[in-house]
Scaffold this motif. Structure first.
Motif, mmCIF file in Angstrom:
data_model
loop_
_atom_site.group_PDB
_atom_site.id
_atom_site.type_symbol
_atom_site.label_atom_id
_atom_site.label_comp_id
_atom_site.label_asym_id
_atom_site.label_seq_id
_atom_site.Cartn_x
_atom_site.Cartn_y
_atom_site.Cartn_z
ATOM 1 N N SER A 245 29.899 13.047 -14.011
ATOM 2 C CA SER A 245 30.615 12.325 -12.964
ATOM 3 C C SER A 245 29.698 11.400 -12.173
ATOM 4 C CB SER A 245 31.294 13.307 -12.006
ATOM 5 O OG SER A 245 30.336 14.141 -11.377
ATOM 6 N N VAL A 246 28.398 11.740 -12.142
ATOM 7 C CA VAL A 246 27.442 10.905 -11.416
ATOM 8 C C VAL A 246 27.416 9.497 -12.003
ATOM 9 C CG1 VAL A 246 24.994 10.575 -10.877
ATOM 10 C CG2 VAL A 246 26.026 12.835 -10.646
ATOM 11 N N TYR A 247 27.516 9.413 -13.316
ATOM 12 C CA TYR A 247 27.503 8.105 -13.981
ATOM 13 C C TYR A 247 28.689 7.266 -13.516
ATOM 14 C CZ TYR A 247 27.647 4.569 -17.661
ATOM 15 O OH TYR A 247 27.678 3.381 -18.343
ATOM 16 N N GLY A 248 29.858 7.883 -13.445
ATOM 17 C CA GLY A 248 31.040 7.171 -12.983
ATOM 18 C C GLY A 248 30.889 6.664 -11.560
ATOM 19 N N TRP A 249 30.282 7.488 -10.710
ATOM 20 C CA TRP A 249 30.064 7.073 -9.326
ATOM 21 C C TRP A 249 29.097 5.891 -9.247
ATOM 22 C CZ3 TRP A 249 33.082 8.020 -5.466
ATOM 23 C CH2 TRP A 249 33.826 9.198 -5.426
ATOM 24 N N LEU A 250 28.044 5.932 -10.037
ATOM 25 C CA LEU A 250 27.069 4.838 -10.015
ATOM 26 C C LEU A 250 27.693 3.528 -10.478
ATOM 27 C CD1 LEU A 250 23.799 6.484 -11.418
ATOM 28 C CD2 LEU A 250 24.409 6.023 -9.037
ATOM 29 N N MET A 251 28.453 3.582 -11.569
ATOM 30 C CA MET A 251 29.066 2.359 -12.083
ATOM 31 C C MET A 251 30.146 1.838 -11.135
ATOM 32 S SD MET A 251 27.415 1.604 -14.800
ATOM 33 C CE MET A 251 25.993 2.296 -13.936
ATOM 34 N N ALA A 252 30.888 2.768 -10.526
ATOM 35 C CA ALA A 252 31.910 2.354 -9.569
ATOM 36 C C ALA A 252 31.267 1.699 -8.346
ATOM 37 C CB ALA A 252 32.746 3.557 -9.146
ATOM 38 N N ALA A 253 30.148 2.277 -7.896
ATOM 39 C CA ALA A 253 29.447 1.709 -6.735
ATOM 40 C C ALA A 253 28.906 0.324 -7.054
ATOM 41 C CB ALA A 253 28.302 2.636 -6.313
ATOM 42 N N GLY A 255 30.152 -1.804 -9.207
ATOM 43 C CA GLY A 255 31.295 -2.711 -9.220
ATOM 44 C C GLY A 255 31.839 -2.988 -7.831
ATOM 45 N N LEU A 256 31.874 -1.960 -6.989
ATOM 46 C CA LEU A 256 32.365 -2.139 -5.627
ATOM 47 C C LEU A 256 31.453 -3.081 -4.838
ATOM 48 C CD1 LEU A 256 34.437 -1.315 -3.483
ATOM 49 C CD2 LEU A 256 32.926 0.602 -2.882
ATOM 50 N N GLY A 257 30.151 -2.918 -5.028
ATOM 51 C CA GLY A 257 29.212 -3.818 -4.367
ATOM 52 C C GLY A 257 29.424 -5.253 -4.801
ATOM 53 N N ALA A 258 29.639 -5.464 -6.107
ATOM 54 C CA ALA A 258 29.875 -6.815 -6.617
ATOM 55 C C ALA A 258 31.171 -7.395 -6.057
ATOM 56 C CB ALA A 258 29.915 -6.794 -8.144
ATOM 57 N N LEU A 259 32.205 -6.559 -5.964
ATOM 58 C CA LEU A 259 33.471 -7.014 -5.397
ATOM 59 C C LEU A 259 33.288 -7.477 -3.954
ATOM 60 C CD1 LEU A 259 36.016 -4.344 -6.707
ATOM 61 C CD2 LEU A 259 36.100 -6.792 -7.147
ATOM 62 N N ALA A 260 32.616 -6.653 -3.171
ATOM 63 C CA ALA A 260 32.406 -6.980 -1.765
ATOM 64 C C ALA A 260 31.576 -8.257 -1.617
ATOM 65 C CB ALA A 260 31.724 -5.817 -1.052
ATOM 66 N N GLY A 261 30.506 -8.351 -2.401
ATOM 67 C CA GLY A 261 29.651 -9.532 -2.330
ATOM 68 C C GLY A 261 30.384 -10.795 -2.723
ATOM 69 N N ALA A 300 22.202 9.073 -2.326
ATOM 70 C CA ALA A 300 21.367 7.910 -2.022
ATOM 71 C C ALA A 300 21.358 6.921 -3.184
ATOM 72 C CB ALA A 300 19.939 8.357 -1.704
ATOM 73 N N MET A 301 21.369 7.440 -4.405
ATOM 74 C CA MET A 301 21.362 6.570 -5.577
ATOM 75 C C MET A 301 22.663 5.769 -5.672
ATOM 76 S SD MET A 301 19.263 5.720 -7.929
ATOM 77 C CE MET A 301 19.130 4.977 -9.555
ATOM 78 N N THR A 302 23.761 6.373 -5.286
ATOM 79 C CA THR A 302 25.043 5.668 -5.288
ATOM 80 C C THR A 302 25.022 4.524 -4.285
ATOM 81 O OG1 THR A 302 26.220 7.690 -5.932
ATOM 82 C CG2 THR A 302 27.530 5.922 -4.970
ATOM 83 N N VAL A 307 24.351 -1.454 -3.267
ATOM 84 C CA VAL A 307 23.537 -2.560 -2.755
ATOM 85 C C VAL A 307 23.087 -3.461 -3.902
ATOM 86 C CG1 VAL A 307 21.368 -3.151 -1.606
ATOM 87 C CG2 VAL A 307 22.761 -1.265 -0.732
ATOM 88 N N ALA A 308 22.720 -2.848 -5.028
ATOM 89 C CA ALA A 308 22.268 -3.621 -6.191
ATOM 90 C C ALA A 308 23.359 -4.533 -6.724
ATOM 91 C CB ALA A 308 21.790 -2.677 -7.293
ATOM 92 N N GLY A 309 24.616 -4.126 -6.542
ATOM 93 C CA GLY A 309 25.710 -4.933 -7.070
ATOM 94 C C GLY A 309 26.154 -6.068 -6.168
ATOM 95 N N VAL A 310 25.746 -6.047 -4.899
ATOM 96 C CA VAL A 310 26.272 -6.993 -3.907
ATOM 97 C C VAL A 310 26.091 -8.451 -4.319
ATOM 98 C CG1 VAL A 310 25.864 -7.912 -1.584
ATOM 99 C CG2 VAL A 310 26.167 -5.454 -1.918
ATOM 100 N N PHE A 311 24.937 -8.785 -4.916
ATOM 101 C CA PHE A 311 24.655 -10.191 -5.192
ATOM 102 C C PHE A 311 24.991 -10.612 -6.620
ATOM 103 C CE2 PHE A 311 21.974 -9.096 -1.572
ATOM 104 C CZ PHE A 311 22.320 -10.120 -0.697
ATOM 105 N N LEU A 312 25.606 -9.711 -7.397
ATOM 106 C CA LEU A 312 25.943 -10.066 -8.772
ATOM 107 C C LEU A 312 27.070 -11.098 -8.825
ATOM 108 C CD1 LEU A 312 25.627 -9.720 -11.806
ATOM 109 C CD2 LEU A 312 27.212 -7.784 -11.684
#
Length: 419
Positions: A245-253, A255-261, A300-302, A307-312
């Motif tokens: 489930s951790v993998y799903g959370w990371l990928m969702a985060a 994508g969510l960061g990219a959406l917000a950015g 913390a990794m999520t 944050v990593a996705g924000v600027f994509l």
């Protein structure tokens, strides 16, 4: 913030074109997961599933710029719809024939990928004619980048839903039929039917004769590499923590960061040259990837993934503007298709490199591949600054052009945004 997007969505044809394009791209956005699930259900190995998915992906990378050039030469309906039908037929043959005959399976996957219609590039070629003003077009590019994130999130969920309700074979069939319907909706629209590319000079390199475009493609190969490596690195991180489930959370985060950015980026008007802005955004993107190497606890990794996705999405949206400015006259669809291809090839390379990195140095090394990809993307932009800042094409008509041999665009048709 929402007012600007609502203004665009209320414009005539916009909702139909955006929705039709996203629906039409579902087969491409879900091809890997759909093929893997299907092959496994047929008793095939993960090796075979990966190989067929890779063949489909490679064929897509080859076909996109070729079909994009055909769209610039012959118009959208004459290329997009036949390509969508042929692509769907290839995947349907795979679903019906199964994996008993490997040559048939590989050929079907190759056809499915090779004829994937260049709807993505086609949509971006239509925005200037549909929306008019430069500010609205730039906002549409940002909205387009955000919509991609939605599709890549919702698409796999739709596949898994269809698999749970029926079967992987049915999912493969349904997704591709839906894709044809999406392409049909686009090509029957007035903007798609009446759009014509600007007259173009006959040249075997097509869009690739632009040094600025080549510089951009070089950078976004590495952006794709970074993103592709994260998908493998995230799985390795989840394995380390013993929870899928951790993998799903990371990928969702991510994508969510990219959406917000993307939403925030497109909501405001930006001053200055987009090439300079792209360097800043890609630099921030690279900076966001580097902390992933710390691999802290899941919570913390999520947060770091978000944050990593924000600027994509902002980087992708800004790249659309740069492509439009540097594509040689009459090659806009082909140029956008090259961006899709380069990004996809980079992602495939990143996936391939991150696997051995995990085995050699563990999860940290696989995230280091993502960081290195982001830094390399920035370095390419910095090294090619003069090329990117060079004057873009002018609006001078091209006589005896490849797609307008009479020297003028056919009366009653739009010439596309090639100023």
């Amino acid at each position: 913030m929402a007012a600007g997007y609502l203004d665009i969505l209320r414009a005539r044809h916009v909702a139909r074109l955006l929705t039709g394009t996203l629906v039409g791209r579902l087969p491409n956005g879900t091809a890997s997961i759909a093929i893997v699930l299907f092959v496994r259900s047929e008793g095939g190995s993960y090796t075979l599933a990966g190989a067929l998915a890779a063949v489909c992906g490679l064929a897509t990378a080859v076909g996109q710029p070729l079909l994009g050039r055909a769209v610039d030469l012959y118009g959208q309906p004459r290329v997009q719809l036949p390509a969508a039908v042929l692509s769907a037929l290839g995947m349907c043959v795979l679903a019906v024939a199964g994996c008993d005959s490997l040559p048939v399976a590989y050929a079907a996957a190759a056809v499915g990928g090779l004829f994937t219609p260049p709807l993505e590039g086609g949509l971006r070629a239509l925005w200037p004619d549909v929306l008019g003003g430069e500010e609205r077009v730039h906002r549409a590019y940002a909205m387009d980048a955000v919509a991609q994130e939605v599709m890549f999130t919702a698409g796999p969920l739709l596949v898994t839903l269809l698999v749970s309700l029926w079967s992987p074979a049915t999912a493969l069939l349904v997704i591709n039929v839906i894709g044809v319907l999406g392409a049909l909706s686009v090509v029957l629209s007035e903007p798609s039917r009446t759009w014509r590319s600007a007259p173009r000079e006959a040249h075997w390199l097509g869009a690739l004769r632009s040094p600025g475009l080549l510089a951009l493609l070089g950078s976004f190969f590495f952006v794709g590499l970074a993103l592709g490596s994260i998908s493998v690195a995230g799985m390795a991180y989840a394995d380390d923590h013993g929870r899928e489930s951790v993998y799903g959370w990371l990928m969702a985060a991510l994508g969510l960061g990219a959406l917000a950015g993307g939403v925030v980026y497109g909501a405001r008007q930006w001053a200055g040259a987009p090439e300079r802005r792209l360097r800043v955004v890609v630099g921030l993107l690279a900076l966001g990837y580097l902390p992933l190497m710390l691999t802290p606890g899941p919570v913390a990794m999520t947060v770091l993934a978000a944050v990593a996705g924000v600027f994509l999405a902002p980087a992708i949206a800004c790249s659309f503007i740069v492509v439009d400015r540097h594509a040689p006259r009459g090659t806009v669809t082909e140029a956008f298709s090259w961006l899709v291809t380069t990004f996809g090839v980079g992602a495939a390379v990143g996936t391939a490199v991150a696997g051995p990195a995990v085995e050699l140095g563990g999860t940290v090394w696989s995230f280091a591949v993502a960081g290195a990809g982001g830094v390399a993307a920035l370095l390419v932009l910095l090294a090619t600054g003069k090329v990117l800042s060079a004057p873009v094409r002018t609006a001078v008509a091209v006589r005896g052009s490849e797609n307008d041999r009479n020297g003028a665009v056919e009366p009653g048709f739009s010439s596309g945004h090639q100023a």
